[in-house]
Design a protein around this motif. Structure first.
Motif, PDB file in Angstrom:
ATOM      1  N   SER A  15     -23.395 -18.278 -29.649  1.00 46.60           N
ATOM      2  CA  SER A  15     -23.743 -19.067 -28.468  1.00 46.60           C
ATOM      3  C   SER A  15     -24.316 -18.198 -27.368  1.00 46.60           C
ATOM      4  O   SER A  15     -23.888 -17.067 -27.161  1.00 46.60           O
ATOM      5  N   THR A 106     -22.789 -27.725 -21.644  1.00 45.94           N
ATOM      6  CA  THR A 106     -24.120 -27.126 -21.541  1.00 45.94           C
ATOM      7  C   THR A 106     -25.094 -28.030 -22.293  1.00 45.94           C
ATOM      8  O   THR A 106     -24.732 -28.626 -23.308  1.00 45.94           O
ATOM      9  N   TYR A 114     -31.973 -36.117 -17.415  1.00 42.44           N
ATOM     10  CA  TYR A 114     -30.750 -36.933 -17.480  1.00 42.44           C
ATOM     11  C   TYR A 114     -30.662 -37.875 -16.285  1.00 42.44           C
ATOM     12  O   TYR A 114     -29.888 -37.660 -15.350  1.00 42.44           O
TER      13      TYR A 114
HETATM   14  C1  LIG Z   1     -26.347 -30.739 -33.356  1.00 42.06           C
HETATM   15  C2  LIG Z   1     -26.957 -30.544 -31.999  1.00 42.06           C
HETATM   16  C3  LIG Z   1     -27.083 -31.643 -31.164  1.00 42.06           C
HETATM   17  C4  LIG Z   1     -27.587 -31.483 -29.857  1.00 42.06           C
HETATM   18  N1  LIG Z   1     -27.673 -32.578 -29.048  1.00 42.06           N
HETATM   19  C5  LIG Z   1     -28.097 -32.420 -27.769  1.00 42.06           C
HETATM   20  C6  LIG Z   1     -28.118 -33.540 -26.888  1.00 42.06           C
HETATM   21  O1  LIG Z   1     -27.774 -34.664 -27.234  1.00 42.06           O
HETATM   22  N2  LIG Z   1     -28.550 -33.326 -25.610  1.00 42.06           N
HETATM   23  C7  LIG Z   1     -28.941 -32.078 -25.173  1.00 42.06           C
HETATM   24  O2  LIG Z   1     -29.296 -31.958 -23.980  1.00 42.06           O
HETATM   25  N3  LIG Z   1     -28.915 -31.003 -25.982  1.00 42.06           N
HETATM   26  C8  LIG Z   1     -28.495 -31.137 -27.266  1.00 42.06           C
HETATM   27  N4  LIG Z   1     -28.417 -30.056 -28.094  1.00 42.06           N
HETATM   28  C9  LIG Z   1     -28.709 -28.701 -27.541  1.00 42.06           C
HETATM   29  C10 LIG Z   1     -27.406 -27.998 -27.168  1.00 42.06           C
HETATM   30  O3  LIG Z   1     -26.682 -28.734 -26.200  1.00 42.06           O
HETATM   31  C11 LIG Z   1     -27.687 -26.599 -26.624  1.00 42.06           C
HETATM   32  O4  LIG Z   1     -28.330 -25.891 -27.649  1.00 42.06           O
HETATM   33  C12 LIG Z   1     -26.403 -25.903 -26.227  1.00 42.06           C
HETATM   34  O5  LIG Z   1     -25.842 -26.502 -25.083  1.00 42.06           O
HETATM   35  C13 LIG Z   1     -26.665 -24.435 -25.937  1.00 42.06           C
HETATM   36  O6  LIG Z   1     -25.427 -23.795 -25.724  1.00 42.06           O
HETATM   37  P1  LIG Z   1     -25.016 -22.483 -26.561  1.00 42.06           P
HETATM   38  O7  LIG Z   1     -26.056 -21.424 -26.264  1.00 42.06           O
HETATM   39  O8  LIG Z   1     -23.673 -22.108 -26.035  1.00 42.06           O
HETATM   40  O9  LIG Z   1     -24.988 -22.862 -28.011  1.00 42.06           O
HETATM   41  C14 LIG Z   1     -27.963 -30.197 -29.396  1.00 42.06           C
HETATM   42  C15 LIG Z   1     -27.847 -29.093 -30.277  1.00 42.06           C
HETATM   43  C16 LIG Z   1     -27.350 -29.267 -31.550  1.00 42.06           C
HETATM   44  C17 LIG Z   1     -27.224 -28.064 -32.458  1.00 42.06           C
END
Ligand SMILES: Cc1cc2nc3c(=O)[nH]c(=O)nc-3n(C[C@H](O)[C@H](O)[C@H](O)COP(=O)(O)O)c2cc1C
Length: 176
Positions: A15, A106, A114
């Motif tokens: 992450s 996040t 949003y």
């Molecule tokens: C399975 C999956 C579903 C996601 N759904 C959303 C979502 O609904 N809305 C959004 O803004 N980002 C979405 N994302 C992006 C993640 O929220 C984002 O990559 C994450 O907050 C980054 O945090 P990290 O660097 O700690 O992984 C999604 C990512 C994945 C892998």
């Protein structure tokens, strides 16, 4: 005030954002940070232990990356398993009364997206209503959420400071 931060990220080691947010929080006293996916890699949640930990803390933060407009599935399982009838709600289920709960999430999307008319249609506050209702049903106090919208690596340093401050000092504005 004793704070427990339950981090639900399927792969916290890889992450960027959730790790960055934790960097400042780790320096704070009386803050117990847990990695749910690491603790329960077999998905078998120890309900008795979770109940004990909930009793020991005053403020509980659920931190997770926003996935499909919701939380990752192990956190949903945590709610299903841990918030039991007769303990968290229902007759004599008053163990969470007076405790404070907060979501910290996040996103991949920007704040601009949003909102009504935006690319993601609704606000994060609207998307997290099921969790807000769950906490209300369990007589907990639901604090405003911390949201870290898509941000650059540089901005994340400031977000981490804002988060540490938010987790410690946030207060309900209910009945004020
Ligand atoms: C399975 C999956 C579903 C996601 N759904 C959303 C979502 O609904 N809305 C959004 O803004 N980002 C979405 N994302 C992006 C993640 O929220 C984002 O990559 C994450 O907050 C980054 O945090 P990290 O660097 O700690 O992984 C999604 C990512 C994945 C892998």
């Amino acid at each position: 005030m004793k704070i427990m931060v339950i981090v639900a990220h399927p792969n916290l080691n890889d992450s960027e954002k959730n790790q960055a947010l934790l960097s400042e929080l780790r320096k704070q006293p009386d803050t117990h940070i847990r990695d749910l996916y690491q603790e329960y890699s077999n998905w078998s949640i120890n309900v008795e232990r979770e109940h004990q930990l909930l009793i020991e803390h005053d403020r509980i933060v659920f931190q997770f990356p926003f996935y499909w407009y919701s939380c990752p599935p192990l956190l949903k399982k945590w709610f299903d398993d841990v918030l039991t009838f007769g303990w968290a709600f229902g007759p004599e289920g008053e163990n969470l009364k007076g405790k404070e709960f907060m979501i910290a999430t996040t996103t991949g999307g920007s704040e601009n997206e949003y909102r009504a008319g935006g690319r993601n249609w609704f606000t994060i506050s609207e998307y997290i209503r099921p969790i807000q209702s769950t906490i209300a049903r369990c007589n907990g106090t639901f604090l405003p959420a911390f949201v870290c919208y898509n941000s650059s690596a540089d901005a994340l340093k400031d977000e981490a400071k804002r988060y540490a401050e938010f987790v410690r000092n946030s207060q309900t504005t209910l009945a004020q």
